[in-house]
Design a protein around this motif. Sequence first.
Motif, PDB file in Angstrom:
ATOM      1  N   VAL A   1      -6.654  -5.438  -2.487  1.00 12.71           N
ATOM      2  CA  VAL A   1      -5.854  -5.754  -3.160  1.00 12.71           C
ATOM      3  C   VAL A   1      -4.817  -6.103  -2.742  1.00 12.71           C
ATOM      4  CG1 VAL A   1      -4.859  -5.253  -5.231  1.00 12.71           C
ATOM      5  CG2 VAL A   1      -6.858  -4.769  -5.312  1.00 12.71           C
ATOM      6  N   CYS A   2      -4.473  -5.773  -1.766  1.00  9.09           N
ATOM      7  CA  CYS A   2      -2.668  -5.497  -1.617  1.00  9.09           C
ATOM      8  C   CYS A   2      -2.386  -6.758  -0.310  1.00  9.09           C
ATOM      9  CB  CYS A   2      -2.533  -4.046  -0.448  1.00  9.09           C
ATOM     10  SG  CYS A   2      -1.367  -2.608  -1.141  1.00  9.09           S
TER      11      CYS A   2
ATOM     12  N   ARG B   1       0.570  -1.768  -0.186  1.00  9.17           N
ATOM     13  CA  ARG B   1      -0.580  -0.267   0.216  1.00  9.17           C
ATOM     14  C   ARG B   1       0.525   1.356  -0.114  1.00  9.17           C
ATOM     15  NH1 ARG B   1      -5.481   2.185   0.285  1.00  9.17           N
ATOM     16  NH2 ARG B   1      -5.248   4.163   1.492  1.00  9.17           N
TER      17      ARG B   1
ATOM     18  N   SER C   1       2.770   1.563  -3.795  1.00  6.54           N
ATOM     19  CA  SER C   1       1.964   1.168  -4.450  1.00  6.54           C
ATOM     20  C   SER C   1       0.765   2.325  -4.748  1.00  6.54           C
ATOM     21  CB  SER C   1       1.445   0.272  -5.510  1.00  6.54           C
ATOM     22  OG  SER C   1       0.488  -0.200  -4.172  1.00  6.54           O
ATOM     23  N   GLY C   2      -0.167   2.731  -3.666  1.00  7.57           N
ATOM     24  CA  GLY C   2      -0.588   3.766  -3.692  1.00  7.57           C
ATOM     25  C   GLY C   2      -2.112   1.979  -3.819  1.00  7.57           C
ATOM     26  N   TRP C   3      -2.098   0.965  -3.755  1.00  6.06           N
ATOM     27  CA  TRP C   3      -3.589   0.103  -4.541  1.00  6.06           C
ATOM     28  C   TRP C   3      -4.373   0.530  -3.345  1.00  6.06           C
ATOM     29  CZ3 TRP C   3      -0.730  -4.072  -6.760  1.00  6.06           C
ATOM     30  CH2 TRP C   3       0.101  -3.558  -7.689  1.00  6.06           C
ATOM     31  N   ASN C   4      -6.153  -0.430  -3.864  1.00  9.54           N
ATOM     32  CA  ASN C   4      -6.981  -0.529  -2.312  1.00  9.54           C
ATOM     33  C   ASN C   4      -6.112  -1.155  -1.043  1.00  9.54           C
ATOM     34  OD1 ASN C   4      -8.872  -0.844  -0.637  1.00  9.54           O
ATOM     35  ND2 ASN C   4      -9.610  -1.505  -3.329  1.00  9.54           N
TER      36      ASN C   4
END
Length: 168
Positions: free
Chosen positions: A87-88, A78, A81-84
């Motif tokens: 998902v991480c 997270r 990448s800054g993803w949700n």
Amino acid sequence: MSAPDGSPVGTERSIGQLFASATTELSALVHDEIALAKAQLKQDVKRGATSGGAFSLAGAVLVFSLPMLNFALAYGIRTWSGWNLAVCFLLSFAANVLIAGLLALVGVVFAKKAKKGRGPQKVAASVKETAGVLQKAKPHPRPEPAELPALPQDRTPEAIEAVARSSS
């Protein structure tokens, strides 16, 4: 220099000495075959134990590392990448499953090696082969009585029988 039974080389040995020597050597062969079977069985057991240990380790890694590794990996993904966050967490779980799968694969490899180990079967086949060779062995042909040299007086069958009776 001497023969295995201690008699000097080049001297004639009696049938009793030859038989004793053959019996001793056959006994040593059987003991060596048993020792070989034990060593090969020990190796097969060691491979099986390694396989069981690898499977146990795979299960332990999967069970005990999932919570801490999932949190650390998920938050790390997270951060980079800054993803949700969901998902991480899925990606961190997939990494743990991959590690457990690799450890299970190591367990399978060692299990196959332990299964292929045919130590005792090899020894049994060797013993059967040795027994087959010994069964096919034929005694040395004896010369006819007319061809035999004359025995000294103390070596006649009567003298030998008298000594045999007196010693029993």
